[in-house]
Motif scaffolding. Structure first.
Motif, short mmCIF file in Angstrom:
data_model
loop_
_atom_site.label_atom_id
_atom_site.label_comp_id
_atom_site.label_asym_id
_atom_site.label_seq_id
_atom_site.Cartn_x
_atom_site.Cartn_y
_atom_site.Cartn_z
N SER A 20 23.75 20.04 48.98
CA SER A 20 25.18 20.57 48.65
C SER A 20 25.00 20.46 47.43
O SER A 20 25.46 21.49 46.53
CB SER A 20 26.18 19.94 49.41
OG SER A 20 26.46 20.39 50.82
N ALA A 25 32.62 30.50 58.50
CA ALA A 25 31.81 30.34 59.75
C ALA A 25 30.89 31.47 59.97
O ALA A 25 29.71 30.96 60.37
CB ALA A 25 32.63 29.86 61.00
N THR A 84 28.06 31.57 57.61
CA THR A 84 27.15 30.17 58.00
C THR A 84 26.37 30.53 59.20
O THR A 84 25.06 30.11 59.07
CB THR A 84 28.11 28.89 58.47
OG1 THR A 84 29.05 28.78 57.39
CG2 THR A 84 27.05 27.71 58.66
N GLN A 85 26.94 31.12 60.18
CA GLN A 85 26.10 31.66 61.53
C GLN A 85 24.84 32.58 60.97
O GLN A 85 23.71 32.22 61.50
CB GLN A 85 26.92 32.46 62.44
CG GLN A 85 26.40 32.77 63.56
CD GLN A 85 25.96 31.78 64.66
OE1 GLN A 85 26.70 31.00 64.86
NE2 GLN A 85 24.75 31.85 65.34
N GLN A 93 26.92 27.30 63.79
CA GLN A 93 28.01 26.98 62.81
C GLN A 93 28.25 25.59 63.14
O GLN A 93 29.39 24.94 62.63
CB GLN A 93 29.33 27.77 63.59
CG GLN A 93 29.21 29.48 63.37
CD GLN A 93 30.41 30.02 63.98
OE1 GLN A 93 31.44 29.46 64.01
NE2 GLN A 93 30.21 31.28 63.98
N ALA A 144 24.58 23.39 59.04
CA ALA A 144 25.68 24.51 59.00
C ALA A 144 26.64 23.84 57.83
O ALA A 144 27.57 24.70 57.42
CB ALA A 144 26.32 24.32 60.29
N VAL A 156 26.60 25.28 53.88
CA VAL A 156 27.14 26.31 53.38
C VAL A 156 28.77 26.13 53.03
O VAL A 156 28.84 26.56 51.74
CB VAL A 156 27.13 27.57 54.46
CG1 VAL A 156 27.83 28.80 54.12
CG2 VAL A 156 25.63 27.89 54.88
N PRO A 157 29.63 25.64 53.75
CA PRO A 157 30.92 25.46 53.07
C PRO A 157 31.09 24.45 51.91
O PRO A 157 31.80 24.55 51.20
CB PRO A 157 31.75 25.09 54.39
CG PRO A 157 30.69 24.80 55.33
CD PRO A 157 29.50 25.45 55.16
#
Length: 218
Positions: free
Chosen positions: A37, A90, A93-94, A100, A105, A108-109
């Protein structure tokens, strides 16, 4: 040593080192999420930070559209609470990782959660560069690329290192909330196996590991 730990930290010993809830697994999950990240969010943060500095009024490449677009995008993502961002992105992300749930997963967030904070930090760091040096480079015929790499990024190197450290520490805190999507990590261990089960020794050890082993290492 084992007998001492079993006596005073029984729940910590019970979790063990391996397995889905083991300490080794939790440490690896936290490091995995933090590292990747930080890489992805750092790249986006630098890109948007540079764009904000170059395209602002008085910048070397003023452009109202790109400045407003970048400024609004950074502000919007920075304003969204991370736990809400987890659910909001979400579907994205999928599409990107095919799931998710899990460590991948969560990247991404986490990336979208950290990049706007870092972008603002980069913006401030670059704006601290002496304008005279930028003007001197322009007068010598330097291109925008040369000014970015040879003036802005080089002259603000120490400040960028400082804000990068602050950002990584903040990112470690976000990984704790990433447990909401089954990403695991030390934060999830402290909450799920410590606080929620009234195992204070687990919460204590997880907190110490995050603060001492991870945060102090930066």
């Amino acid at each position: 040593m084992i007998s001492f730990l079993s006596k005073y930290l029984p729940n910590v010993v019970q979790l063990g080192w391996g397995g889905d809830a083991g300490w080794g697994t939790s440490i690896f999950q936290t490091l995995f999420m933090t590292f990747w990240s930080a890489i992805f969010g750092g790249i986006l943060g630098i890109i948007f930070g540079v764009i904000l500095v170059l395209t602002k009024d008085g910048g070397i490449r003023p452009n109202k559209f790109w400045y407003n677009f970048s400024d609004k995008l950074v502000s919007i993502f920075r304003a969204i609470p991370f736990i809400i961002l987890l659910a909001f992105v979400a579907p994205v992300t999928q599409k990107i990782v095919g799931t998710q749930i899990g460590m991948k997963a969560a990247l991404v967030p986490l990336t979208l959660g950290v990049f706007p904070f870092y972008a603002r930090q980069v913006q401030v760091a670059l704006e601290s560069v002496d304008p005279g040096k930028v003007e001197a480079a322009e007068s010598l015929g330097s291109t925008a690329r040369d000014i970015v790499f040879d003036v802005y990024l080089r002259e603000s190197r120490s400040e960028l290192i400082r804000v990068s450290t602050v950002t990584i520490i903040s990112l470690i805190g976000l990984t704790a909330m990433a447990g909401a999507v089954g990403a695991g990590g030390l934060g999830n261990t402290a909450i799920s196996y410590g606080y929620n089960r009234f195992n204070n020794d687990v919460t204590l050890v997880a907190t110490v590991l995050v603060r001492v082993v991870l945060v102090k290492s930066f």
